[in-house]
Design an enzyme around this catalytic site. Sequence first.
Site, PDB file in Angstrom:
ATOM      1  N   HIS A  16      -5.711  -1.482  -4.281  1.00 43.56           N
ATOM      2  CA  HIS A  16      -6.073  -0.346  -3.441  1.00 43.56           C
ATOM      3  C   HIS A  16      -6.955   0.575  -4.253  1.00 43.56           C
ATOM      4  CE1 HIS A  16      -2.415  -1.964  -1.558  1.00 43.56           C
ATOM      5  NE2 HIS A  16      -3.069  -1.680  -0.448  1.00 43.56           N
ATOM      6  N   HIS A  68      -8.222  -1.215   0.943  1.00 42.10           N
ATOM      7  CA  HIS A  68      -7.289  -2.300   0.637  1.00 42.10           C
ATOM      8  C   HIS A  68      -8.089  -3.575   0.358  1.00 42.10           C
ATOM      9  CE1 HIS A  68      -3.955  -0.173   3.028  1.00 42.10           C
ATOM     10  NE2 HIS A  68      -5.059   0.445   3.425  1.00 42.10           N
ATOM     11  N   CYS A 122       0.800  -1.231   0.000  1.00 39.90           N
ATOM     12  CA  CYS A 122       0.000   0.000   0.000  1.00 39.90           C
ATOM     13  C   CYS A 122       0.834   1.284   0.000  1.00 39.90           C
ATOM     14  CB  CYS A 122      -1.006  -0.015   1.140  1.00 39.90           C
ATOM     15  SG  CYS A 122      -0.395  -0.631   2.717  1.00 39.90           S
ATOM     16  N   GLN A 146       0.734 -11.322  -3.104  1.00 36.18           N
ATOM     17  CA  GLN A 146      -0.659 -10.920  -2.943  1.00 36.18           C
ATOM     18  C   GLN A 146      -1.255 -10.431  -4.262  1.00 36.18           C
ATOM     19  OE1 GLN A 146       0.040  -7.858   0.063  1.00 36.18           O
ATOM     20  NE2 GLN A 146      -0.921  -9.184   1.593  1.00 36.18           N
ATOM     21  N   LYS A 187     -12.096  -3.924   9.045  1.00 34.85           N
ATOM     22  CA  LYS A 187     -11.995  -4.741   7.834  1.00 34.85           C
ATOM     23  C   LYS A 187     -13.065  -5.823   7.821  1.00 34.85           C
ATOM     24  CE  LYS A 187      -8.574  -7.923   9.877  1.00 34.85           C
ATOM     25  NZ  LYS A 187      -7.225  -8.498   9.769  1.00 34.85           N
ATOM     26  N   ASP A 215      -3.077  -7.915  -4.820  1.00 33.30           N
ATOM     27  CA  ASP A 215      -3.353  -6.804  -3.920  1.00 33.30           C
ATOM     28  C   ASP A 215      -3.877  -5.608  -4.708  1.00 33.30           C
ATOM     29  OD1 ASP A 215      -3.406  -5.660  -1.449  1.00 33.30           O
ATOM     30  OD2 ASP A 215      -1.264  -5.256  -1.326  1.00 33.30           O
ATOM     31  N   ARG A 266       7.427 -11.222   5.220  1.00 38.78           N
ATOM     32  CA  ARG A 266       7.021 -11.032   6.610  1.00 38.78           C
ATOM     33  C   ARG A 266       7.803 -11.973   7.512  1.00 38.78           C
ATOM     34  NH1 ARG A 266       0.520  -9.916   5.626  1.00 38.78           N
ATOM     35  NH2 ARG A 266       0.895  -8.011   4.410  1.00 38.78           N
TER      36      ARG A 266
END
Length: 656
Positions: free
Chosen positions: A394, A526, A343, A390, A480, A392, A372
Amino acid sequence: MVDENREAMVTVSESGTGTDLFAERKEVVALRIDGELRDLSTELTPGQEVEPILITSPDGLNILRHSCTHVMAQAVQDIFPDVNLGIGPFIEDGFYYDFGNIDSVTPELLKEIEKRMKRIVKEGQRFERRVISEDEARVELAQQPYKLELVTTKGGGAEGASVEVGGAELTMYDNIRRDGTRVWTDLCRGPHLPSTKLIGNGFALTKFSAAYWKGDQDNDQLQRIYGTAWASKDDLKAYQDRMAEAARRDHRKLGAELDLFSFPEELGAGLPVFHPKGGIVRRVMEDYVREAHIKSGFLYVSTPHISREDLFHTSGHLPYYADGMFPPMDDEGQKYYMKAMNCPMHNLIFKSRGRSYRELPLRLFEFGTVYRNEKSGVLQGLTRVRMITQDDSHSYCMPEQAADEINHLLNFILSLLRDFGLNEFYLELSTRDEDGKKKDKFIGTDEQWEAATEVLRKCAADAGIETVLDPGGAAFYGPKISIQARDAIGRTWQLSTIQYDFNQPERFGLHYTGPDGSHQQPIMIHAAKFGSFERFFGILVEHYAGAFPAWLAPEQVRLIPVAEAFDDYCHEIADKLRARGVRVEVDLSDDRFGKKIRNASKDKVPFTLIAGGDDKDAGAVSFRYRSGAQDNQVPVDEAVERIVQHIASHSNEDYA
């Protein structure tokens, strides 16, 4: 949300105990009074409202399992009188207890402990609660160093510690035989079953491992023994069958058997490599998901794997998420971090030029690999790794567009998951904790949190899918929604997340030009659709037990000649299939024909085609399906069309 499966409240009409009140209902094993679980032996007063807890309910099963920990600890202390008792909580589907100063646990010792547990259960020992002062506890537990530590710290630092934490009293639970003698005791907050007899024969010890006191490697190493317990022997058997089926589907085992992926020690823990077959499945997944995103209005971007430290201070991830990130690298005094999220970099893309409200919602998307620093003890195959790719995105939108954008994302995600064969879901709404005790974990004002949570709550309700609340489970920057999917054997996996973020746009100074020409701050949403490709890959392996649907399978067709004389004929058919985009192999190994058939079955190939003399003479081929069914002498062109059409349909069912 109200749990519709909970029992109705009962008003107490006369003095007595819960045992008296529910004397005719043997399935009631505890009470809930003013929201707190209590023993059935609790004294009641007229006018009190109480809720009966059934042994088959989630709370009842937890109480059953916690009672089993006491029975197990008593059995262990029978064998090892000088044992040092640790903690013994219930966990999902079972329980465990930690022991010090005993022999290393073996399968034979496990059987002996279980045998003694059955004897204790059969005795029908009562569980009796007793309040005790700290001084009395220190005297009574003088020979139990771990329990003494819990008395001093009120359970602090021990996960699952069964001490009355934060209260004014400590409590012991005694096991009392029918003749009134106390045979065992433990420091515990309870509640427990009225009697060991109610444990019945629905329990079993399952495994053992090493553990550290309070989970700290600097502390003593203990022996941890696990078990499971259910309300009946039939329920236990059903659970054991589910576990056997789960073991058969274990993606780590199937990954090796099907040559999909591995975890080379040379790379380090939690870092997988995908082999050619696994690489095919992953590429098909990525191609499908990329195209779906583009069709749904997402713009594909790409960002670096590392960044200067300042970026993550700006985003707020440092220090809030520092423990989840790998230590920084140093470049001439400048620290760089491997990214643990995408992000912040997407924010820089948004910020790279002026934006107009006409561009919103702006949806940026990438397959971003993040890193991570998961602890080695929690790594588990592909479902918990340190390298996470991911899908991913946004979305940047005006506040008034947020609800529509979240609904768009929900519908898009559910559609994607269904495309891959997952069809049963529920939603989890994670919010800031309701009582405000952990507000320091979260950024933003009460008004921002209330507005964001209300948007997500309404979107979850509009989706018409079961929703459960998760107070305190929000990200530090906003609430979330998590999509929980059930697989083929009913297990639940947390997959997608949609997170409402009012924090990062402010921290990055993001703005757009509104209809009136003023600068306004966007809302950022997200969304990770699968969570991660690695984890979703592992889940799909287990969901399909390695038998991927034909459109996703690494090898879609295998041709098997009955004899060497038909090798060229098989190659001709394979060429026709390849020309139509089908992934096909011809088995030219030296194995006997029967073994070739077995190998195709073991490799879970969707279509096995057999060619012999009669097939060649007829310009045909014979099908053998994964079900074991066979369809003989199908004309080659028809066979090719049948396969191509089934793959093109993206059906998640085998051809029938």
